[in-house]
Design an enzyme around this catalytic site. Structure first.
Site, short mmCIF file in Angstrom:
data_model
loop_
_atom_site.label_atom_id
_atom_site.label_comp_id
_atom_site.label_asym_id
_atom_site.label_seq_id
_atom_site.Cartn_x
_atom_site.Cartn_y
_atom_site.Cartn_z
CB THR A 36 12.01 -7.11 17.27
OG1 THR A 36 11.06 -7.43 18.27
CG2 THR A 36 11.54 -5.28 17.70
CG ASN A 70 -1.82 0.54 1.11
OD1 ASN A 70 -2.28 1.38 0.45
ND2 ASN A 70 -2.95 0.21 1.60
CG HIS A 120 23.56 1.46 11.74
ND1 HIS A 120 24.71 2.52 10.37
CD2 HIS A 120 22.23 2.02 11.10
CE1 HIS A 120 23.55 2.48 9.38
NE2 HIS A 120 22.57 2.29 9.90
N GLY A 174 -1.40 -0.98 8.88
CA GLY A 174 -0.40 -0.33 8.13
C GLY A 174 0.56 0.61 9.38
NE ARG A 211 1.48 -8.96 24.09
CZ ARG A 211 0.80 -9.08 24.64
NH1 ARG A 211 0.41 -10.08 24.48
NH2 ARG A 211 0.28 -8.04 24.85
CE LYS A 249 -7.55 -13.85 17.50
NZ LYS A 249 -8.87 -13.58 17.36
#
Length: 185
Positions: free
Chosen positions: A165, A84, A114, A142, A180, A183
Site C-alpha cells: 500500500t 508469471n 475511485h 505469488g 511492511r 528486514k
C-alpha cells in the site's frame, strides 16, 4: 487525444467511458485474446504480440499467459524481466518495471483509484490513477497486490500474498497486509 484520456494521463479525475478510452481497451483486449490463446511452443508469436501491446519490452523479458491489462502501452518492462501466470495490470497510469524483475503468479498491479469521500463522484464513475514503479532485481512472490502510486526499490523481495500500500525502500524483505519491511537484505 480526447479530454478524458488527457485527464487520465495527468492523474486527474476522468471517466473511462470515454469513446477513445473504450476503443483503446478494446484493441488491447483483442491483442490479449490472441496472446492468451497461444500454444506453449509459440514463443515468437507471444513476443510479437507483446511488442505490439506494451509500451516497451526489454530484451529477454517475457510474460506467461493468462495476462490481462487495460491499455498495454502504459506498461514498460526492462530487460530479463518476467510476469508469471495470471498477472493483472490495471495500467491507467504508467507501470514501470525495471531489469531482472520476477513477478510471481496471480500478481496484481493496480493503478486505478475511485473517490472515497465524494460518494456522488464515485456513483457517476469518476476515477483517477497513480503510477507504479518497480526497481531492478525485485522479486514479488505469488499473489502480491501492488496498489496505486507505489514504488518498490531495487533489490527488494516482497513476500507472497502481500498487499503493498506504500513505497518500499531498496534492499529489504517486506511482507504482510499491509506490507511492511521485515528486514534489510
Amino acid at each position: 487525444m480526447s479530454d478524458q484520456k488527457e485527464r487520465m494521463l495527468r492523474g486527474e479525475l476522468y471517466k473511462d467511458s470515454d469513446p477513445v478510452l473504450v476503443a483503446e481497451r478494446k484493441r488491447c483486449q483483442e491483442l490479449l485474446d490472441e496472446f492468451n490463446a497461444t500454444k506453449s511452443a509459440d514463443d515468437a508469436l507471444r513476443q510479437e504480440i507483446l511488442s505490439q501491446l506494451l509500451g516497451s519490452l526489454g530484451e529477454g523479458s517475457w510474460i506467461m499467459p493468462r495476462f490481462q491489462c487495460d491499455y498495454g502501452y502504459l506498461i514498460s518492462m526492462g530487460s530479463n524481466s518476467f510476469f508469471n501466470y495470471d498477472a493483472i495490470v490495471m495500467d491507467c497510469a504508467p507501470v514501470t518495471i525495471g531489469n531482472d524483475v520476477s513477478i510471481g503468479p496471480r500478481a496484481q498491479l493496480l493503478t486505478s483509484l475511485h473517490p472515497m469521500q465524494d460518494h456522488e463522484a464515485r456513483r457517476q464513475r469518476w476515477e483517477t490513477a497513480a503510477p507504479i514503479t518497480i526497481g531492478d532485481n525485485v522479486w514479488t512472490g505469488g499473489g502480491v497486490i501492488v496498489c496505486p502510486g507505489v514504488t518498490i526499490g531495487s533489490n527488494t523481495v516482497v513476500g507472497a500474498g502481500s498487499v503493498v500500500t506504500r513505497d518500499l525502500p531498496e534492499k529489504v524483505f517486506a511482507a504482510g497486509n499491509p506490507c511492511r519491511v521485515i528486514k534489510q537484505l
